[in-house]
Design a protein around this motif. Structure first.
Motif, PDB file in Angstrom:
ATOM      1  N   SER A 287      50.471  -4.011  69.786  1.00 24.22           N
ATOM      2  CA  SER A 287      51.531  -2.889  69.697  1.00 24.22           C
ATOM      3  C   SER A 287      52.888  -3.519  69.337  1.00 24.22           C
ATOM      4  O   SER A 287      53.164  -4.526  69.118  1.00 24.22           O
ATOM      5  CB  SER A 287      51.803  -2.273  71.165  1.00 24.22           C
ATOM      6  N   ARG A 288      53.820  -2.470  69.054  1.00 21.00           N
ATOM      7  CA  ARG A 288      55.035  -3.020  68.478  1.00 21.00           C
ATOM      8  C   ARG A 288      56.056  -3.560  69.834  1.00 21.00           C
ATOM      9  O   ARG A 288      57.175  -4.205  69.586  1.00 21.00           O
ATOM     10  CB  ARG A 288      56.101  -1.754  67.888  1.00 21.00           C
ATOM     11  N   GLU A 289      55.699  -3.379  71.019  1.00 20.68           N
ATOM     12  CA  GLU A 289      56.297  -3.861  72.366  1.00 20.68           C
ATOM     13  C   GLU A 289      56.457  -5.504  72.261  1.00 20.68           C
ATOM     14  O   GLU A 289      55.497  -6.085  71.750  1.00 20.68           O
ATOM     15  CB  GLU A 289      55.965  -3.191  73.429  1.00 20.68           C
ATOM     16  N   GLN A 290      57.275  -6.051  73.117  1.00 16.23           N
ATOM     17  CA  GLN A 290      57.122  -7.489  73.172  1.00 16.23           C
ATOM     18  C   GLN A 290      55.969  -7.684  74.111  1.00 16.23           C
ATOM     19  O   GLN A 290      55.737  -7.309  75.039  1.00 16.23           O
ATOM     20  CB  GLN A 290      58.536  -7.981  74.092  1.00 16.23           C
ATOM     21  N   ALA A 291      55.177  -8.637  73.537  1.00 16.65           N
ATOM     22  CA  ALA A 291      53.889  -9.179  74.281  1.00 16.65           C
ATOM     23  C   ALA A 291      54.012 -10.149  75.270  1.00 16.65           C
ATOM     24  O   ALA A 291      54.158 -11.281  75.310  1.00 16.65           O
ATOM     25  CB  ALA A 291      52.895  -9.527  73.133  1.00 16.65           C
ATOM     26  N   ASP A 292      54.448  -9.689  76.355  1.00 18.41           N
ATOM     27  CA  ASP A 292      54.542 -10.696  77.613  1.00 18.41           C
ATOM     28  C   ASP A 292      53.296 -10.784  78.322  1.00 18.41           C
ATOM     29  O   ASP A 292      52.785  -9.996  78.857  1.00 18.41           O
ATOM     30  CB  ASP A 292      55.419 -10.097  78.524  1.00 18.41           C
ATOM     31  N   LEU A 293      52.685 -12.098  78.092  1.00 21.61           N
ATOM     32  CA  LEU A 293      51.142 -12.102  78.750  1.00 21.61           C
ATOM     33  C   LEU A 293      51.352 -12.658  80.187  1.00 21.61           C
ATOM     34  O   LEU A 293      50.416 -13.417  80.539  1.00 21.61           O
ATOM     35  CB  LEU A 293      50.391 -12.971  77.517  1.00 21.61           C
ATOM     36  N   THR A 294      52.528 -13.117  80.517  1.00 22.27           N
ATOM     37  CA  THR A 294      52.614 -13.651  81.751  1.00 22.27           C
ATOM     38  C   THR A 294      52.160 -12.831  83.175  1.00 22.27           C
ATOM     39  O   THR A 294      51.522 -13.321  84.036  1.00 22.27           O
ATOM     40  CB  THR A 294      53.882 -14.239  82.237  1.00 22.27           C
ATOM     41  N   ASP A 295      52.182 -11.509  82.782  1.00 22.68           N
ATOM     42  CA  ASP A 295      51.784 -10.628  83.837  1.00 22.68           C
ATOM     43  C   ASP A 295      50.380  -9.960  83.505  1.00 22.68           C
ATOM     44  O   ASP A 295      49.963  -9.693  82.567  1.00 22.68           O
ATOM     45  CB  ASP A 295      52.467  -9.329  83.684  1.00 22.68           C
ATOM     46  N   VAL A 296      49.198 -10.434  84.388  1.00 20.23           N
ATOM     47  CA  VAL A 296      48.009 -10.310  84.119  1.00 20.23           C
ATOM     48  C   VAL A 296      47.415  -8.921  84.949  1.00 20.23           C
ATOM     49  O   VAL A 296      47.474  -8.838  85.968  1.00 20.23           O
ATOM     50  CB  VAL A 296      47.234 -11.499  84.750  1.00 20.23           C
ATOM     51  N   PRO A 297      47.167  -8.250  83.899  1.00 16.20           N
ATOM     52  CA  PRO A 297      46.995  -6.470  84.490  1.00 16.20           C
ATOM     53  C   PRO A 297      45.493  -6.702  85.392  1.00 16.20           C
ATOM     54  O   PRO A 297      44.646  -7.519  84.939  1.00 16.20           O
ATOM     55  CB  PRO A 297      46.995  -5.863  83.249  1.00 16.20           C
TER      56      PRO A 297
ATOM     57  N   GLU B 200      37.291 -19.453  70.501  1.00 14.78           N
ATOM     58  CA  GLU B 200      37.559 -19.639  71.693  1.00 14.78           C
ATOM     59  C   GLU B 200      39.025 -19.014  72.319  1.00 14.78           C
ATOM     60  O   GLU B 200      39.892 -19.054  71.696  1.00 14.78           O
ATOM     61  CB  GLU B 200      37.570 -21.015  72.545  1.00 14.78           C
ATOM     62  N   THR B 201      38.710 -18.299  73.345  1.00 10.92           N
ATOM     63  CA  THR B 201      40.092 -17.621  73.740  1.00 10.92           C
ATOM     64  C   THR B 201      40.281 -17.654  75.412  1.00 10.92           C
ATOM     65  O   THR B 201      39.548 -18.079  76.333  1.00 10.92           O
ATOM     66  CB  THR B 201      39.805 -15.887  73.497  1.00 10.92           C
ATOM     67  N   SER B 202      41.482 -17.193  75.841  1.00 15.89           N
ATOM     68  CA  SER B 202      41.664 -16.995  77.192  1.00 15.89           C
ATOM     69  C   SER B 202      42.395 -15.550  77.363  1.00 15.89           C
ATOM     70  O   SER B 202      43.743 -15.509  77.029  1.00 15.89           O
ATOM     71  CB  SER B 202      42.576 -18.013  77.827  1.00 15.89           C
ATOM     72  N   ALA B 203      41.690 -14.819  77.671  1.00 11.35           N
ATOM     73  CA  ALA B 203      42.292 -13.234  77.795  1.00 11.35           C
ATOM     74  C   ALA B 203      43.532 -13.189  78.786  1.00 11.35           C
ATOM     75  O   ALA B 203      44.364 -12.474  78.922  1.00 11.35           O
ATOM     76  CB  ALA B 203      41.545 -12.169  78.104  1.00 11.35           C
ATOM     77  N   ARG B 204      43.220 -14.270  79.853  1.00  8.98           N
ATOM     78  CA  ARG B 204      44.282 -14.413  80.831  1.00  8.98           C
ATOM     79  C   ARG B 204      45.666 -15.107  80.416  1.00  8.98           C
ATOM     80  O   ARG B 204      46.596 -14.385  80.517  1.00  8.98           O
ATOM     81  CB  ARG B 204      43.809 -15.201  82.061  1.00  8.98           C
ATOM     82  N   ASP B 205      45.582 -16.005  79.683  1.00  9.61           N
ATOM     83  CA  ASP B 205      46.924 -16.663  78.996  1.00  9.61           C
ATOM     84  C   ASP B 205      47.227 -16.254  77.939  1.00  9.61           C
ATOM     85  O   ASP B 205      48.195 -16.840  77.265  1.00  9.61           O
ATOM     86  CB  ASP B 205      46.918 -18.024  79.701  1.00  9.61           C
ATOM     87  N   GLY B 206      46.318 -15.725  77.062  1.00 12.66           N
ATOM     88  CA  GLY B 206      46.823 -15.420  75.681  1.00 12.66           C
ATOM     89  C   GLY B 206      46.229 -16.382  74.431  1.00 12.66           C
ATOM     90  O   GLY B 206      46.284 -16.035  73.315  1.00 12.66           O
TER      91      GLY B 206
END
Length: 154
Positions: A24-34, A132-138
């Protein structure tokens, strides 16, 4: 259509939410885990790359027996065990090793060895990419988006 498949609890829903936020165009803040719940049925998410839309369909892990009914419209698939299905013979495949943020996780070399990835890649009709990924920390999510973008239309 990009099909996201995997066993229950591997992080498919969080991965989709993170990819959608990064795209998305919004700022990607990945600190908050939904928060996420186990998916019953399917989730659809649209990602846009230079005005081209890629629809990702997550199919709940508990729906494994009916996954093949979703193969017909699929040009990309993110799961190892479906490679032999004729409907996916020409699909681009991304194998994701998620949850890399957990302590004591195996290295990518160990995981590739455990899953015999080199053997599978050499015998496969499909082009296979391993990330390899971490969906939690990005970790690795931008590479997933890059893969989706580059394989769109191929």
């Amino acid at each position: 259509m990009c099909l996201l498949l995997g066993a229950p609890g591997v992080g498919k829903t969080l991965l989709m939410k993170r990819l959608q936020k990064l795209n998305s165009r919004e700022q990607a803040d990945l600190t908050d885990v939904p928060p996420t719940l186990s998916t019953v049925g399917t989730n659809l998410t649209d990602l846009t790359f230079q005005r081209k839309r890629v629809t990702m369909r997550e199919v709940g892990g508990s729906m494994g027996p009916i996954w093949p009914s979703y193969y017909k419209d699929c040009r990309r698939v993110l799961l190892l065990s479906v490679l032999s299905d004729p409907d996916l013979a020409a699909a681009s495949v991304l194998v994701i090793f998620n949850k890399r943020d957990l302590p004591c996780c195996m290295s990518l070399v160990e995981l590739k060895s455990l899953f015999r990835m080199e053997e599978i890649i050499s015998c496969s009709t499909q082009p296979i990419t391993v990330l390899e990924t971490s969906a939690r920390d990005g970790t690795g999510l931008r590479e997933v988006l890059q893969w989706l973008h580059s394989s769109h239309g191929h």
